[in-house]
Design a protein around this motif. Structure first.
Motif, PDB file in Angstrom:
ATOM      1  N   TRP A 274      -3.445   2.890   1.789  1.00  0.00           N
ATOM      2  CA  TRP A 274      -3.077   1.734   2.529  1.00  0.00           C
ATOM      3  C   TRP A 274      -3.614   0.585   2.479  1.00  0.00           C
ATOM      4  N   ARG A 275      -5.129   0.824   2.216  1.00  0.00           N
ATOM      5  CA  ARG A 275      -5.699  -0.243   1.993  1.00  0.00           C
ATOM      6  C   ARG A 275      -5.828  -1.267   1.017  1.00  0.00           C
ATOM      7  N   PRO A 276      -5.358  -2.397   1.028  1.00  0.00           N
ATOM      8  CA  PRO A 276      -5.364  -3.178  -0.256  1.00  0.00           C
ATOM      9  C   PRO A 276      -6.307  -3.153  -1.300  1.00  0.00           C
ATOM     10  N   GLY A 277      -6.117  -2.646  -2.529  1.00  0.00           N
ATOM     11  CA  GLY A 277      -7.000  -2.683  -3.509  1.00  0.00           C
ATOM     12  C   GLY A 277      -7.856  -1.144  -3.680  1.00  0.00           C
ATOM     13  N   ARG A 278      -7.588  -0.414  -2.613  1.00  0.00           N
ATOM     14  CA  ARG A 278      -8.379   0.911  -2.604  1.00  0.00           C
ATOM     15  C   ARG A 278      -7.744   1.730  -3.772  1.00  0.00           C
ATOM     16  N   LYS A 279      -6.456   2.035  -3.991  1.00  0.00           N
ATOM     17  CA  LYS A 279      -6.150   2.895  -4.927  1.00  0.00           C
ATOM     18  C   LYS A 279      -6.650   2.205  -6.273  1.00  0.00           C
ATOM     19  N   GLU A 280      -6.565   1.309  -6.607  1.00  0.00           N
ATOM     20  CA  GLU A 280      -6.956   0.782  -7.953  1.00  0.00           C
ATOM     21  C   GLU A 280      -8.337   1.071  -8.032  1.00  0.00           C
ATOM     22  N   GLU A 281      -9.067   0.750  -6.947  1.00  0.00           N
ATOM     23  CA  GLU A 281     -10.641   0.953  -7.001  1.00  0.00           C
ATOM     24  C   GLU A 281     -11.095   2.621  -7.241  1.00  0.00           C
ATOM     25  N   ASP A 282     -10.141   3.287  -6.369  1.00  0.00           N
ATOM     26  CA  ASP A 282     -10.358   4.954  -6.878  1.00  0.00           C
ATOM     27  C   ASP A 282      -9.966   5.173  -8.292  1.00  0.00           C
TER      28      ASP A 282
ATOM     29  N   LYS B  37      14.817  12.913   7.090  1.00  0.00           N
ATOM     30  CA  LYS B  37      14.086  12.405   6.263  1.00  0.00           C
ATOM     31  C   LYS B  37      13.878  10.978   6.414  1.00  0.00           C
ATOM     32  N   GLN B  38      14.761  10.240   7.158  1.00  0.00           N
ATOM     33  CA  GLN B  38      14.316   8.826   7.563  1.00  0.00           C
ATOM     34  C   GLN B  38      13.256   8.891   8.525  1.00  0.00           C
ATOM     35  N   TYR B  39      13.143  10.033   9.351  1.00  0.00           N
ATOM     36  CA  TYR B  39      12.106  10.076  10.457  1.00  0.00           C
ATOM     37  C   TYR B  39      10.649  10.164   9.752  1.00  0.00           C
ATOM     38  N   TYR B  40      10.629  11.074   8.688  1.00  0.00           N
ATOM     39  CA  TYR B  40       9.311  11.265   7.923  1.00  0.00           C
ATOM     40  C   TYR B  40       8.929   9.885   7.042  1.00  0.00           C
ATOM     41  N   GLU B  41      10.129   9.261   6.805  1.00  0.00           N
ATOM     42  CA  GLU B  41       9.811   7.989   6.124  1.00  0.00           C
ATOM     43  C   GLU B  41       9.331   6.768   6.722  1.00  0.00           C
ATOM     44  N   VAL B  42       9.514   6.944   8.203  1.00  0.00           N
ATOM     45  CA  VAL B  42       8.990   6.072   9.109  1.00  0.00           C
ATOM     46  C   VAL B  42       7.638   6.354   9.413  1.00  0.00           C
ATOM     47  N   LEU B  43       7.294   7.868   9.516  1.00  0.00           N
ATOM     48  CA  LEU B  43       6.011   8.013   9.630  1.00  0.00           C
ATOM     49  C   LEU B  43       5.263   7.628   8.542  1.00  0.00           C
ATOM     50  N   GLU B  44       5.709   7.742   7.201  1.00  0.00           N
ATOM     51  CA  GLU B  44       4.988   7.409   5.992  1.00  0.00           C
ATOM     52  C   GLU B  44       4.649   5.859   5.959  1.00  0.00           C
ATOM     53  N   ARG B  45       5.812   5.184   6.191  1.00  0.00           N
ATOM     54  CA  ARG B  45       5.627   3.700   6.086  1.00  0.00           C
ATOM     55  C   ARG B  45       4.681   3.137   6.981  1.00  0.00           C
ATOM     56  N   SER B  46       4.894   3.504   8.176  1.00  0.00           N
ATOM     57  CA  SER B  46       3.951   2.940   9.354  1.00  0.00           C
ATOM     58  C   SER B  46       2.346   3.451   8.858  1.00  0.00           C
ATOM     59  N   TRP B  47       2.235   4.504   7.987  1.00  0.00           N
ATOM     60  CA  TRP B  47       0.735   4.982   7.854  1.00  0.00           C
ATOM     61  C   TRP B  47       0.387   3.980   6.923  1.00  0.00           C
ATOM     62  N   MET B  48       1.064   3.671   5.656  1.00  0.00           N
ATOM     63  CA  MET B  48       0.879   3.081   4.587  1.00  0.00           C
ATOM     64  C   MET B  48       0.917   1.606   4.887  1.00  0.00           C
TER      65      MET B  48
ATOM     66  N   GLY C 164      -9.846   3.080   8.758  1.00  0.00           N
ATOM     67  CA  GLY C 164      -9.319   4.108   8.132  1.00  0.00           C
ATOM     68  C   GLY C 164      -9.776   5.433   8.322  1.00  0.00           C
ATOM     69  N   TRP C 165     -11.179   5.982   8.205  1.00  0.00           N
ATOM     70  CA  TRP C 165     -11.633   7.136   8.246  1.00  0.00           C
ATOM     71  C   TRP C 165     -11.636   7.578   9.552  1.00  0.00           C
ATOM     72  N   GLY C 166     -10.917   8.665  10.050  1.00  0.00           N
ATOM     73  CA  GLY C 166     -10.365   9.000  11.512  1.00  0.00           C
ATOM     74  C   GLY C 166     -11.234  10.252  12.020  1.00  0.00           C
ATOM     75  N   HIS C 167     -11.964  10.766  10.859  1.00  0.00           N
ATOM     76  CA  HIS C 167     -12.744  12.165  11.102  1.00  0.00           C
ATOM     77  C   HIS C 167     -13.530  11.897  12.276  1.00  0.00           C
ATOM     78  N   ARG C 168     -13.227  12.761  13.396  1.00  0.00           N
ATOM     79  CA  ARG C 168     -13.921  12.651  14.624  1.00  0.00           C
ATOM     80  C   ARG C 168     -13.919  11.415  15.543  1.00  0.00           C
ATOM     81  N   ARG C 169     -12.913  10.666  15.200  1.00  0.00           N
ATOM     82  CA  ARG C 169     -12.733   9.228  15.858  1.00  0.00           C
ATOM     83  C   ARG C 169     -11.277   9.153  16.256  1.00  0.00           C
ATOM     84  N   LEU C 170     -11.120   9.447  17.514  1.00  0.00           N
ATOM     85  CA  LEU C 170      -9.756   9.383  18.005  1.00  0.00           C
ATOM     86  C   LEU C 170      -9.274   8.065  18.188  1.00  0.00           C
TER      87      LEU C 170
END
Length: 832
Positions: free
Chosen positions: A357-365, A463-474, A482-488
């Motif tokens: 979801w971060r701009p440019g992160r996919k291309e960098e990876d 299906k629309q419900y899970y698409e809302v979750l995905e759009r919001s995440w992205m 971004g990194w949420g390991h051990r960080r509520l």
């Protein structure tokens, strides 16, 4: 070698085949038997039991099961090498050890593999592909069994030999209950030896365990600050002196010994993972590409030179074995002075598609992946599917895109770090399991099958419900991390509150669109999971409002108290809901209990979001003009209960009686020698009197008392150049005591989100850390750089704790950034 046996499997699978009709049941009676090889292990036997169960579920007829492997008259499904089996039933020699074969002749089916897990895969694939059964999530509620004709079952079976597109496939943190383990087995998401490319995690610390060489050869251990550092027993986060020829020799010897003892493994791990202590001797630094690499923690060059040196020697005696390593953290970037890795090296390259979801992160990876692929013959992927998020972290299309990209580049294996919240992610996780066997499958078709089978007439809304979750995440949003390991706190920013509202509306529409009890139950579980994560998301939005409010005048205090009142109400409601959810006997309850049993469950950090810190400030400001109004507000909060009630009661108590600050030098005004006795790996030499300091090795972290930088131009304690660093103070306590903890924090020159944290941890009488971290409260900064802000929490001493550790910390500072702390206090509020 793997490329050869994959090619062979493809050749076999490409041969034209035709389906044959197999009769299993007629007129309510079985006309075929299930026969299991006499030497079958638990996996094939469990799969055979599944086969019997699902045949009966489809047509009502129970097929007999024999475990002697003998031939039977009439039709049969033979599992493993049974009496009528022939050598040609097996997958060809040299194929991937997870390859299975399905053969058909004489109204019999032969399900085989050269290893027991491959035999199990053949059986569950028969159940899935031939019988049409699906296991969408753990538990009976989440399986799909097609309705058949009562008493009769004929199936069409085609011969085939199948090898997975990814081998091995590790699902870490996805086996919390028997039903979850069964899901893994049925979806072929298990890792059982022998599988290739499995060993790629931190192991080197065991080769140079201090009891082996510390006394005789201290030079094998890292040189840190001019001294050889000897690791304590069990410490993992270090590397030996890798420029030492003896270290290379001993590592090679250890690899040979291990591979000889474990012929089922094809690799030995030299992985660099979460390493903090690396050697700073001149020869090790000469392995780095640049003079400042050690300070900046760029260690790709030294790491891959060491890996290549070991790999070259290992190839002389074990030409068919590999050296494995993680391409991760301080060794993820391309080395400047290592043009390629030895052909017997495989790397498991970390990547987090969830952060695309971060701009440019996919291309960098993707670009980094392409460049690594040019330098390395064998590559695996290491991805983070869950990270313990309790808020929606749903991104199936990014995950599918990443998998297909990697597969096109020839990636061979995958390690999934799961720890996922299945009510939010079940469609994605099932999709991933299917794609890891056949990456050419269509991701949308898989997701649509999940929705159709699990939600029936409510599938369009779900299906629309899970698409809302995905759009919001992205969707990128201001101040989102971004990194949420051990960080509520990071997890709380994963979704916008308005998207929660949309998702809840779609769940209501889905419920109205079905009368199927099973579908309604599934929707209820999904909705309950959303609500569980919605509390920190909504609280975080109120927290952001408070961060933008001024609190220096009574009128500002009234506005803040109104927002805090809503936050307090949500907090009390959330506590009751979370407690009940943990006891649920369904997928949500299983998920929560599974997370609670691991280091990923960070609900104890909720006090950092439902932060009551501004309450003390708002009450103090209002009290200067209207003591009665301030007292009324405090009484109102006290009646609500929870952390806000605790703080309000503490504030009311402070007006009627004097409560001593139990911290030494909490105002940081004392200077001079620190006579505090040092504990653990903490330091007192650079700490203010009464305090300890701790910092993660690897950066030149500075602790200091700075004059005229405090809240009233007083002295403040500062931390600069920190990757992770803390001020600490320990106090003897007794179970049942309640303490009000507070401090003021100010970040300076910090471009990202301010990193200031107040935390309480517990120790036993002997000084060991408390086992249950969920009982250790913490709160984090919510304001902006350059502003003083209060951090406060109430800590109740749990049974078994004897010491309270008061911790002020910061992390991930940019160069020049500073964290300032002032007026730290610890007050005994009450004793239960």
């Amino acid at each position: 070698m793997r490329n050869a046996y994959l090619a062979l499997a493809v050749i076999v699978m490409s041969c034209p085949v035709s389906a044959e009709t197999i009769h299993l049941a007629r007129d309510g009676k079985p006309v075929a038997a299930i026969v299991v090889a006499p030497d079958a292990g638990d996996l094939p036997k469990g799969a055979a039991a599944d086969l019997q169960h699902y045949v009966q579920a489809i047509c009502g007829v129970e097929l007999p099961v024999r475990e002697d492997g003998a031939a039977v008259d009439g039709g049969a499904i033979y599992i493993g090498q049974c009496a009528p089996s022939v050598d040609g039933d097996l997958p060809p020699e040299g194929t991937n050890p997870e390859t299975y074969a399905i053969r058909v002749r004489d109204n019999c089916v032969f399900l085989t593999g050269r290893h027991e897990h491959a035999v199990s895969f053949a059986v569950v694939s028969f159940i899935e592909d031939v019988l049409g059964v699906r296991w969408f999530a753990p538990g009976d509620l989440w399986e799909y069994v097609p309705a058949g004709t009562p008493g009769t079952l004929d199936v069409e079976v085609a011969e085939r030999v199948v090898a997975p597109d990814w081998s091995c496939r590790v699902w870490s943190g996805h086996a919390w209950t028997d039903s979850w383990k069964a899901w893994n087995r049925r979806n072929k998401a298990i890792c059982v030896s022998p599988v290739p490319f499995r060993n790629m995690q931190n192991f080197l610390h065991t080769v140079f365990a201090p009891e082996k060489y510390a006394e005789s050869h201290p030079e094998y251990y890292p040189l840190i600050d001019g001294k050889r550092w000897i690791p304590p027993e069990g410490e993992r986060a270090w590397r030996p002196c890798e420029s030492n020829p003896d270290v290379v020799r001993i590592t090679v010897e250890a690899a040979r010994e291990y591979l000889d003892a474990h012929p089922e493994h094809n690799g030995f791990s030299l992985a660099m993972d979460d390493i903090y202590r690396l050697c700073g001797c001149e020869k090790c630094r000469a392995l780095d590409a640049r003079p400042d690499d050690y300070k900046r923690r760029r260690f790709s060059d030294r790491h891959y030179k060491f890996v290549n040196a070991v790999a070259r020697e290992l190839a002389k005696t074990h030409p068919d074995k590999y050296v494995g390593t993680l391409c991760y953290a301080i060794a993820r970037e391309l080395p400047e002075t290592v043009p390629e890795l030895e052909p017997n090296v495989f790397i498991s390259m970390t990547q987090c598609c969830a952060e695309w979801w971060r701009p440019g992160r996919k291309e960098e990876d993707m670009e980094l992946t392409r460049q690594w692929r040019e330098r390395c013959s064998h590559m695996s992927r290491y991805d983070y599917l869950g990270l313990g998020f309790i808020t929606p972290r749903t991104y199936p299309h990014a995950m599918a895109e990443g998998m297909k990209f990697d597969h096109a580049l020839g990636f061979e294996a995958v390690y999934n770090e799961c720890y996922t919240f299945l009510p939010n992610t079940a469609p994605m996780m099932w999709m991933v399991a299917r794609l890891q066997w056949d990456t050419d499958l269509d991701a949308d078709a898989l997701l649509d099958e999940f929705y159709a089978r699990m939600f029936g007439s409510a599938a369009p809304q779900m299906k629309q419900y899970y698409e809302v979750l995905e759009r919001s995440w992205m969707t990128p949003r201001p101040n989102r991390a971004g990194w949420g390991h051990r960080r509520l706190m990071t997890q709380a920013g994963a979704m916008a509150p308005e998207d929660i509202d949309r998702a809840e509306g779609l769940l209501g529409s889905a419920q109205a669109n079905t009368t199927d009890p099973s579908v309604l139950r599934r929707i209820d579980i999904v909705g309950a999971g959303l609500r569980y994560g919605a509390y920190p998301i909504r609280a975080n939005a109120l927290r952001a409002e408070l961060a933008d409010m001024r609190l220096d005048k009574p009128r500002h205090a009234g506005r803040a108290l109104t927002a805090l009142d809503e936050l307090a109400r949500l907090s009390v409601e959330r506590q009751e809901y979370w407690a009940a959810a943990l006891e649920r006997d369904d997928l949500l309850g299983e998920t929560l209990r599974g997370l609670r049993g691991r280091k990923y469950f960070v609900v104890n950090q909720i006090s950092g979001i439902e932060t009551p810190g501004p309450l003390l400030t708002a009450l103090d400001v209002l009290d200067t003009k209207s003591p009665a109004a301030a007292s009324d507000w405090a009484t109102r909060f006290a009646a609500v209960g929870g952390p806000f009630g605790d703080l309000a009661q503490a504030w009311l108590g402070s007006r009627t009686k004097e409560s001593a600050n139990l911290l030494q030098n909490g105002e940081f005004e004392q200077i001079g020698p620190n006579r505090t006795e040092s504990e653990k790996d903490w330091d007192t030499a650079h700490a203010p009197p009464g305090w300890h300091t701790w910092s993660r090795p690897g950066r030149d972290t500075q602790f200091a008392l700075v004059a005229r930088k405090g809240r009233s131009r007083s002295t403040a304690a500062s931390i600069t150049e920190a990757d992770s660093a803390s001020y600490l103070q320990t106090l003897a306590v007794e179970p049942g005591q309640r303490y009000l903890c507070s401090v003021w924090f100010r970040p300076e020159r910090q471009r990202n989100a301010p990193s200031g944290r107040l935390e309480v941890r517990w120790q036993t009488e002997s000084g060991e850390w408390f086992a249950d971290k969920s009982l250790e409260p913490a709160t984090e900064a919510l304001g902006k750089a350059g502003q003083w802000q209060p951090l406060a929490l109430v800590a109740t001493v749990p049974k078994g704790a004897a010491k309270l550790v008061f911790i002020l910390s910061t992390a991930y500072q940019q160069p020049g950034a500073a964290a300032l702390f002032d007026d730290a206090s610890l007050h005994l509020v009450s004793t239960e």
